[in-house]
Motif scaffolding. Structure first.
Motif, PDB file in Angstrom:
ATOM      1  N   THR A   1      40.666  49.682  28.652  1.00 31.72           N
ATOM      2  CA  THR A   1      41.759  49.548  29.606  1.00 31.72           C
ATOM      3  C   THR A   1      41.634  48.228  30.342  1.00 31.72           C
ATOM      4  N   PHE A   2      42.707  47.826  30.985  1.00 32.32           N
ATOM      5  CA  PHE A   2      42.699  46.596  31.769  1.00 32.32           C
ATOM      6  C   PHE A   2      41.641  46.674  32.873  1.00 32.32           C
ATOM      7  N   GLY A   3      41.509  47.826  33.477  1.00 28.33           N
ATOM      8  CA  GLY A   3      40.531  48.004  34.549  1.00 28.33           C
ATOM      9  C   GLY A   3      39.108  47.731  34.118  1.00 28.33           C
ATOM     10  N   SER A   4      38.793  47.950  32.858  1.00 25.42           N
ATOM     11  CA  SER A   4      37.433  47.709  32.391  1.00 25.42           C
ATOM     12  C   SER A   4      37.125  46.221  32.258  1.00 25.42           C
ATOM     13  N   LEU A   5      38.146  45.374  32.326  1.00 26.50           N
ATOM     14  CA  LEU A   5      37.930  43.927  32.259  1.00 26.50           C
ATOM     15  C   LEU A   5      37.495  43.341  33.599  1.00 26.50           C
ATOM     16  N   ILE A   6      37.675  44.072  34.668  1.00 22.85           N
ATOM     17  CA  ILE A   6      37.347  43.592  36.008  1.00 22.85           C
ATOM     18  C   ILE A   6      35.964  44.085  36.410  1.00 22.85           C
ATOM     19  N   ASP A   7      35.092  43.159  36.751  1.00 18.48           N
ATOM     20  CA  ASP A   7      33.762  43.499  37.234  1.00 18.48           C
ATOM     21  C   ASP A   7      33.901  44.151  38.612  1.00 18.48           C
ATOM     22  N   GLU A   8      33.367  45.323  38.768  1.00 24.77           N
ATOM     23  CA  GLU A   8      33.528  46.076  40.012  1.00 24.77           C
ATOM     24  C   GLU A   8      32.910  45.358  41.207  1.00 24.77           C
ATOM     25  N   THR A   9      31.778  44.723  41.026  1.00 28.65           N
ATOM     26  CA  THR A   9      31.150  43.990  42.136  1.00 28.65           C
ATOM     27  C   THR A   9      32.048  42.840  42.582  1.00 28.65           C
ATOM     28  N   PHE A  10      32.593  42.106  41.620  1.00 31.74           N
ATOM     29  CA  PHE A  10      33.507  41.014  41.943  1.00 31.74           C
ATOM     30  C   PHE A  10      34.722  41.551  42.695  1.00 31.74           C
ATOM     31  N   ARG A  11      35.322  42.596  42.172  1.00 30.59           N
ATOM     32  CA  ARG A  11      36.515  43.174  42.796  1.00 30.59           C
ATOM     33  C   ARG A  11      36.233  43.617  44.220  1.00 30.59           C
ATOM     34  N   GLN A  12      35.170  44.369  44.415  1.00 27.40           N
ATOM     35  CA  GLN A  12      34.889  44.925  45.737  1.00 27.40           C
ATOM     36  C   GLN A  12      34.502  43.850  46.745  1.00 27.40           C
ATOM     37  N   THR A  13      33.675  42.895  46.322  1.00 22.06           N
ATOM     38  CA  THR A  13      33.285  41.847  47.277  1.00 22.06           C
ATOM     39  C   THR A  13      34.474  40.952  47.627  1.00 22.06           C
ATOM     40  N   THR A  14      35.360  40.724  46.674  1.00 26.92           N
ATOM     41  CA  THR A  14      36.562  39.928  46.965  1.00 26.92           C
ATOM     42  C   THR A  14      37.446  40.655  47.974  1.00 26.92           C
ATOM     43  N   LEU A  15      37.645  41.949  47.771  1.00 30.58           N
ATOM     44  CA  LEU A  15      38.434  42.733  48.719  1.00 30.58           C
ATOM     45  C   LEU A  15      37.778  42.762  50.102  1.00 30.58           C
ATOM     46  N   ASP A  16      36.467  42.941  50.132  1.00 38.22           N
ATOM     47  CA  ASP A  16      35.755  42.974  51.411  1.00 38.22           C
ATOM     48  C   ASP A  16      35.886  41.652  52.155  1.00 38.22           C
ATOM     49  N   CYS A  17      35.736  40.552  51.438  1.00 36.49           N
ATOM     50  CA  CYS A  17      35.848  39.239  52.078  1.00 36.49           C
ATOM     51  C   CYS A  17      37.270  38.963  52.546  1.00 36.49           C
ATOM     52  N   ALA A  18      38.246  39.332  51.741  1.00 41.55           N
ATOM     53  CA  ALA A  18      39.650  39.126  52.126  1.00 41.55           C
ATOM     54  C   ALA A  18      40.004  39.923  53.373  1.00 41.55           C
ATOM     55  N   ALA A  19      39.373  41.075  53.533  1.00 48.33           N
ATOM     56  CA  ALA A  19      39.633  41.924  54.697  1.00 48.33           C
ATOM     57  C   ALA A  19      38.755  41.546  55.896  1.00 48.33           C
ATOM     58  N   GLY A  20      37.857  40.571  55.717  1.00 52.08           N
ATOM     59  CA  GLY A  20      36.985  40.151  56.812  1.00 52.08           C
ATOM     60  C   GLY A  20      35.911  41.159  57.160  1.00 52.08           C
ATOM     61  N   LYS A  21      35.538  41.969  56.207  1.00 54.25           N
ATOM     62  CA  LYS A  21      34.539  43.015  56.468  1.00 54.25           C
ATOM     63  C   LYS A  21      33.130  42.417  56.495  1.00 54.25           C
ATOM     64  N   PRO A  22      32.226  43.030  57.261  1.00 53.52           N
ATOM     65  CA  PRO A  22      30.834  42.562  57.297  1.00 53.52           C
ATOM     66  C   PRO A  22      30.157  42.624  55.929  1.00 53.52           C
ATOM     67  N   SER A  23      30.668  43.455  55.038  1.00 50.74           N
ATOM     68  CA  SER A  23      30.085  43.591  53.705  1.00 50.74           C
ATOM     69  C   SER A  23      30.517  42.467  52.760  1.00 50.74           C
ATOM     70  N   CYS A  24      31.197  41.459  53.275  1.00 46.70           N
ATOM     71  CA  CYS A  24      31.606  40.308  52.473  1.00 46.70           C
ATOM     72  C   CYS A  24      30.358  39.654  51.876  1.00 46.70           C
ATOM     73  N   ALA A  25      30.330  39.507  50.555  1.00 42.63           N
ATOM     74  CA  ALA A  25      29.154  38.965  49.876  1.00 42.63           C
ATOM     75  C   ALA A  25      29.587  38.243  48.604  1.00 42.63           C
ATOM     76  N   GLU A  26      28.619  37.668  47.908  1.00 42.77           N
ATOM     77  CA  GLU A  26      28.876  37.027  46.618  1.00 42.77           C
ATOM     78  C   GLU A  26      29.115  38.094  45.555  1.00 42.77           C
ATOM     79  N   PRO A  27      29.933  37.844  44.577  1.00 40.11           N
ATOM     80  CA  PRO A  27      30.608  36.594  44.252  1.00 40.11           C
ATOM     81  C   PRO A  27      31.961  36.424  44.930  1.00 40.11           C
ATOM     82  N   GLY A  28      32.430  37.449  45.628  1.00 39.19           N
ATOM     83  CA  GLY A  28      33.738  37.382  46.270  1.00 39.19           C
ATOM     84  C   GLY A  28      33.842  36.283  47.310  1.00 39.19           C
ATOM     85  N   LYS A  29      32.775  36.047  48.033  1.00 36.86           N
ATOM     86  CA  LYS A  29      32.772  35.033  49.092  1.00 36.86           C
ATOM     87  C   LYS A  29      33.072  33.648  48.518  1.00 36.86           C
ATOM     88  N   SER A  30      32.379  33.268  47.461  1.00 39.71           N
ATOM     89  CA  SER A  30      32.602  31.956  46.832  1.00 39.71           C
ATOM     90  C   SER A  30      33.981  31.868  46.196  1.00 39.71           C
TER      91      SER A  30
END
Length: 125
Positions: A1-30
């Motif tokens: 499925t399309f969802g299996s192409l997205i790395d969960e860590t990347f997805r979650q850290t990107t969402l966390d950083c976009a929302a300004g959450k304290p859990s903002c981390a790599e690779p989403g931050k970069s």
């Protein structure tokens, strides 16, 4: 499925950083830092903008598009907003190619641009 192409860590850290959450981390931050460094801003007096929104678009819903259109107009950008009641995200360009080309030709030639359908968009969300 399309969802299996997205790395969960990347997805979650990107969402966390976009929302300004304290859990903002790599690779989403970069990733978001690169995106923010490459944001293009509108220029008052620059090129005019034609924006055509498909009212059946679920990728960029009309209320989200309204935020972009409002921002452009607030910044003084010559913006023409058109809508297509039948178009969705993947069909809006094909369905409106004639309108786009006519609008561009008119603007380049210094003529009045052709009119287009312009339904009232929902409030910005």
């Amino acid at each position: 499925t399309f969802g299996s192409l997205i790395d969960e860590t990347f997805r979650q850290t990107t969402l966390d950083c976009a929302a300004g959450k304290p859990s903002c981390a790599e690779p989403g931050k970069s990733y978001l830092a690169v995106q923010e460094a490459n944001v293009l801003t509108a220029t008052k007096g620059g090129a005019p903008v034609l924006a055509i929104q498909g009212l059946n678009d679920t990728v960029v819903p009309p209320a989200t598009f309204r935020c972009v259109a409002d921002k452009l107009k607030t910044e003084g950008v010559d913006t023409t907003v058109c809508t297509d009641a039948q178009a969705a995200y993947l069909s809006v360009v094909d369905r409106n190619a004639k309108t786009m080309l006519g609008w561009i030709d008119a603007k380049v030639d210094g003529n009045a641009a052709p009119t287009c359908a312009a339904a009232v968009l929902p409030a910005c969300q």
